[in-house]
Design a protein around this motif. Structure first.
Motif, short mmCIF file in Angstrom:
data_model
loop_
_atom_site.label_atom_id
_atom_site.label_comp_id
_atom_site.label_asym_id
_atom_site.label_seq_id
_atom_site.Cartn_x
_atom_site.Cartn_y
_atom_site.Cartn_z
N PHE A 1 16.74 -19.18 -17.35
CA PHE A 1 15.53 -18.83 -16.61
C PHE A 1 14.31 -19.01 -17.50
O PHE A 1 14.39 -18.92 -18.73
N GLY A 2 13.18 -19.20 -16.82
CA GLY A 2 11.89 -19.16 -17.48
C GLY A 2 11.00 -18.15 -16.78
O GLY A 2 11.20 -17.84 -15.61
N VAL A 3 10.02 -17.63 -17.49
CA VAL A 3 9.10 -16.65 -16.91
C VAL A 3 7.95 -17.38 -16.23
O VAL A 3 7.25 -18.18 -16.85
N ARG A 4 7.78 -17.09 -14.95
CA ARG A 4 6.69 -17.70 -14.21
C ARG A 4 5.46 -16.78 -14.15
O ARG A 4 4.33 -17.22 -14.14
N GLU A 5 5.70 -15.48 -14.10
CA GLU A 5 4.59 -14.53 -13.98
C GLU A 5 5.07 -13.18 -14.49
O GLU A 5 6.24 -12.81 -14.29
N GLN A 6 4.20 -12.46 -15.16
CA GLN A 6 4.54 -11.10 -15.58
C GLN A 6 3.29 -10.23 -15.59
O GLN A 6 2.19 -10.69 -15.85
N HIS A 7 3.50 -8.94 -15.27
CA HIS A 7 2.40 -7.98 -15.22
C HIS A 7 2.93 -6.64 -15.72
O HIS A 7 4.12 -6.33 -15.59
N VAL A 8 2.04 -5.83 -16.26
CA VAL A 8 2.38 -4.49 -16.70
C VAL A 8 1.38 -3.51 -16.10
O VAL A 8 0.17 -3.76 -16.10
N HIS B 1 0.84 -1.20 0.00
CA HIS B 1 0.00 0.00 0.00
C HIS B 1 0.87 1.25 0.00
O HIS B 1 0.59 2.21 -0.75
N LEU B 2 1.92 1.27 0.82
CA LEU B 2 2.77 2.45 0.86
C LEU B 2 3.46 2.68 -0.48
O LEU B 2 3.61 3.82 -0.92
N LEU B 3 3.87 1.60 -1.14
CA LEU B 3 4.48 1.76 -2.46
C LEU B 3 3.47 2.33 -3.46
O LEU B 3 3.83 3.15 -4.30
N SER B 4 2.22 1.92 -3.34
CA SER B 4 1.21 2.44 -4.26
C SER B 4 0.93 3.91 -4.00
O SER B 4 0.55 4.65 -4.91
N GLN B 5 1.14 4.38 -2.75
CA GLN B 5 0.89 5.77 -2.41
C GLN B 5 2.14 6.62 -2.52
O GLN B 5 2.09 7.83 -2.32
N SER B 6 3.28 6.01 -2.82
CA SER B 6 4.55 6.73 -2.88
C SER B 6 4.72 7.40 -4.23
O SER B 6 3.86 7.34 -5.11
N SER B 7 5.88 8.04 -4.41
CA SER B 7 6.18 8.68 -5.69
C SER B 7 6.28 7.67 -6.82
O SER B 7 6.07 8.01 -7.98
N LEU B 8 6.59 6.40 -6.50
CA LEU B 8 6.65 5.37 -7.54
C LEU B 8 5.26 4.96 -8.01
O LEU B 8 5.09 4.58 -9.17
N ALA B 9 4.29 5.00 -7.11
CA ALA B 9 2.89 4.66 -7.44
C ALA B 9 2.78 3.27 -8.04
O ALA B 9 2.02 3.04 -8.99
N LEU B 10 3.50 2.30 -7.48
CA LEU B 10 3.52 0.94 -8.03
C LEU B 10 2.48 0.07 -7.36
O LEU B 10 2.36 0.07 -6.13
N GLU B 11 1.74 -0.69 -8.16
CA GLU B 11 0.77 -1.67 -7.66
C GLU B 11 1.39 -3.06 -7.82
O GLU B 11 1.31 -3.66 -8.89
N LEU B 12 2.01 -3.57 -6.76
CA LEU B 12 2.71 -4.84 -6.86
C LEU B 12 1.74 -6.00 -7.02
O LEU B 12 0.70 -6.04 -6.35
N PRO B 13 2.06 -6.97 -7.88
CA PRO B 13 1.27 -8.21 -7.93
C PRO B 13 1.29 -8.90 -6.56
O PRO B 13 2.25 -8.74 -5.78
N ARG B 14 0.26 -9.66 -6.27
CA ARG B 14 0.12 -10.23 -4.93
C ARG B 14 1.32 -11.12 -4.56
O ARG B 14 1.82 -11.05 -3.44
N SER B 15 1.76 -11.98 -5.47
CA SER B 15 2.87 -12.85 -5.12
C SER B 15 4.16 -12.06 -4.95
O SER B 15 5.03 -12.43 -4.15
N MET B 16 4.29 -10.94 -5.64
CA MET B 16 5.46 -10.09 -5.44
C MET B 16 5.39 -9.37 -4.09
O MET B 16 6.42 -9.11 -3.46
N GLN B 17 4.17 -9.04 -3.66
CA GLN B 17 4.00 -8.44 -2.34
C GLN B 17 4.60 -9.36 -1.27
O GLN B 17 5.28 -8.92 -0.35
#
Length: 628
Positions: free
Chosen positions: A516-523, A402-418
């Motif tokens: 490596f292989g890609v397991r998950e990706q989001h934009v 939540h703090l990252l989403s409210q920060s200057s970066l404004a990033l919405e992290l995927p749940r597994s990345m959280q």
């Protein structure tokens, strides 16, 4: 402590039988508020306020919207008397504000008290005496009849003196008779005293009411008992339509607010108390908590605490008392959550409310506040949302996200990345033993995923520049060529696959021996036409499937979506390599491209099945200097 306290302490007495109605009621309007911060609160201070300080406090009370303020005990000292005269003679009292002074039932003190406020537009004489059996028998040694006679004589004197003062100056006077220790007094005797006061005063009307102050001087019973006593009084006192029932609760049992709220249901019209509960022993009832409890239920308290932090500063400065961090509404941490489950609920509540309010704006419906754990919108009290979620070792993944989403970066992290990033956050909190500020959280995020400039953000691998171009005439596959810094040395790598990400992974496999292989990706589309890409990589391993292999998340940001994705891949690879030895660069011959394109161009996204604009006999070259 005694094993059987009943051998030493008596329970509170019963209220005579009556028809109880208050449990089925609700408070639907604000009472009349009387602040006694400058008198009852002041006399409880180790170092009482000077008159200059009291004047500052008085102005704050007026700004908050109080229309009745108890300003002094003028018969107690010259300083108290002079404060009253200063208010009257300098025009400090707004026309719609009444000042109240307190006096015991003694003739010479009554005279000085009336003199102190003569000339004000509206003054309230707060006449009091303790009337409970304990005080009658032990302190004053008066019978009930002698107590009643003292009260009647005092009321008649107040009437005589105020009539003369009103005739000479025009001051409007109101009588406020306080039965001190009402909470320990026989209810029948309290009613008798009130009725004798009404008879002695003789002028009570619905337009000019007498105030009866029912003081829980010592809180000695649960709140429901106080409410019963108040309702019994209201049902039995004469001329109820010419009476204001005032509640003055103390907090000896820690339930002063509850007792007052129930007392209002029982018929109370007026409340005396202090801002933030200052007062003798455990204090007077807290008017801020009472008012904001009403506010949280949609009832206007007719007091303004929209800049509550400044009110708190004034109270702390004037009284020398500090407000605890967890004090209701006014404490620094009351709108802060550290626990992960609380943070997750608050974050979800804010997100859902934002959508609900957007729909309400379209339909014209009311935008109701409904956020778990937060009963009042902090912004209504002058607070921001920055302090809602605080990060410590007890927090959860949702808080940091939540703090990252409210920060200057404004990033919405995927749940597994959280979840992955919270492991980093928890380790940092455990190591420091402290919470993470927004600034330190951003620094930790940037260093973890190599976002930003500076040595602290550099990973072992860095994408300096890359080219992405079709590898056949049908545009079904693409090639990626890149200048990759590996431990500070540039390597030229290239790969081919169906997508730019897969082509870069092919290049890393060929040239750096990283599979490596890609397991998950989001934009995520950011402000100003920028993109953030989140990619989770997992090692190709003969011992485990991609789903069961260890994963690493990476983040990339760019004005071009392909560049953001490729940066995210390198970010994730940096998380995996650690101190692993990497193979030396390969010596390869590579022809020079005939048509170079300006290095500042953005790279088109090269997804299989979605060909870009045709780029025959050319390629795109994009420098990748930094994430910012």
């Amino acid at each position: 402590m005694l094993s059987d306290p009943s051998q030493k302490y008596l329970p509170y007495p019963d209220v005579p039988p009556f028809t109880r109605t208050w449990p089925a009621k609700r408070v639907t309007k604000a009472p009349i508020w009387l602040s006694t911060c400058l008198r009852d609160g002041n006399q409880a201070l180790v170092n009482p306020m000077s008159n200059a300080v009291k004047l500052d406090f008085f102005r704050t009370l007026v700004a908050c919207g109080f229309k009745e303020i108890e300003v002094a005990y003028p018969a107690a000292s010259d300083a108290e008397f002079n404060f009253c005269r200063t208010l009257v003679e300098t025009g400090e009292i707004p026309d719609d504000v009444a000042i109240q002074v307190i006096t015991p039932c003694r003739a010479e003190l009554i005279e000085r008290s009336v003199a102190a406020v003569t000339g004000a537009k509206h003054a309230i004489i707060h006449l009091y005496n303790a009337v409970s059996p304990l005080f009658r028998d032990v302190v004053f040694r008066n019978s009930p009849d002698e107590t009643a006679d003292l009260v009647v004589r005092s009321v008649k004197l107040v009437k005589k003196l105020t009539a003369a003062a009103r005739a000479s100056t025009g001051t409007k006077f109101t009588l406020n008779y306080c039965m001190e220790t009402f909470s320990q007094t026989e209810p029948e005797f309290a009613v008798r005293l009130a009725n004798e006061v009404l008879e002695a005063w003789g002028d009570a009307t619905p337009e000019s009411k007498v105030i009866f102050n029912l003081a829980a001087t010592v809180e000695c019973a649960p709140p429901n008992h106080y409410a019963d006593m108040v309702e019994y009084f209201c049902q039995n006192v004469n001329q109820r339509d010419s009476v204001l029932v005032s509640l003055h609760a103390h907090n000896d049992r820690g339930t002063g607010v509850a007792a007052t709220e129930l007392g209002l249901l029982a018929g109370g019209d007026r409340v005396e108390g202090c801002l933030l509960g200052n007062g003798e022993r455990t204090g007077n009832v807290d008017l801020v908590t009472l008012a904001l409890n009403m506010y949280s239920q949609g009832v206007s308290p007719r007091l303004d605490f929209s800049n509550l932090s400044e009110v708190v500063k004034v109270v702390e400065s004037c009284t020398g008392l500090s407000v605890p961090d967890r004090y209701p509404y006014a404490g620094q941490l009351v709108f802060s959550a550290f626990a992960g489950t609380h943070q997750d609920a608050i974050r979800k509540g804010l997100e859902k409310q934002e959508k609900r309010h957007a729909r309400a704006a379209e339909t014209g419906e009311k935008k109701y506040w409904a956020v778990p754990y937060i009963p009042v919108d902090p912004q209504d009290l002058g607070y921001s949302y920055d302090n809602l979620i605080r990060i410590s070792s007890q927090s959860g993944k949702a808080g940091a996200a939540h703090l990252l989403s409210q920060s200057s970066l404004a990033l919405e992290l995927p749940r597994s990345m959280q979840t992955a990033f919270y492991g980093v956050v928890q380790a940092a909190c455990d190591a420091s033993g402290k919470e993470l500020t927004m600034e330190s959280l951003l620094s930790l995020f940037r260093s973890t995923y190599h976002l930003g400039r500076g040595v602290e953000f550099n990973g072992r691998l860095r994408l300096d520049s890359f080219e992405c171009f079709p590898s056949n005439a049908r545009y079904t596959r693409c090639r990626v060529g890149a200048d990759l810094l590996v431990d500070g040395h540039v390597r030229r790598i290239d790969g081919e696959a169906d997508t730019p990400i897969a082509a870069l992974l092919d290049a890393l496999d060929r040239h750096v021996n990283l599979r490596f292989g890609v397991r998950e990706q989001h934009v995520q589309e950011l402000r100003s036409h920028r993109f953030a890409a989140f990619v989770e990589l997992a090692e190709h391993s003969p011992q485990a499937t991609l789903a069961k292999s260890r994963g690493w998340w990476g983040v990339g940001m760019s004005a071009d979506v392909t560049a953001a994705k490729l940066r995210a891949v390198i970010s994730a690879v940096n998380g995996s390599v650690g101190s692993k030895a990497l193979p030396p660069p390969k010596l390869v011959f590579r022809a020079r491209f005939e048509a170079a394109v300006d290095a500042r161009l953005d790279t088109p996204d090269m997804h299989a099945g979605a060909p870009p604009e045709p780029l025959p006999q050319t390629h795109v070259s994009t420098p990748v200097v930094s994430q910012f």
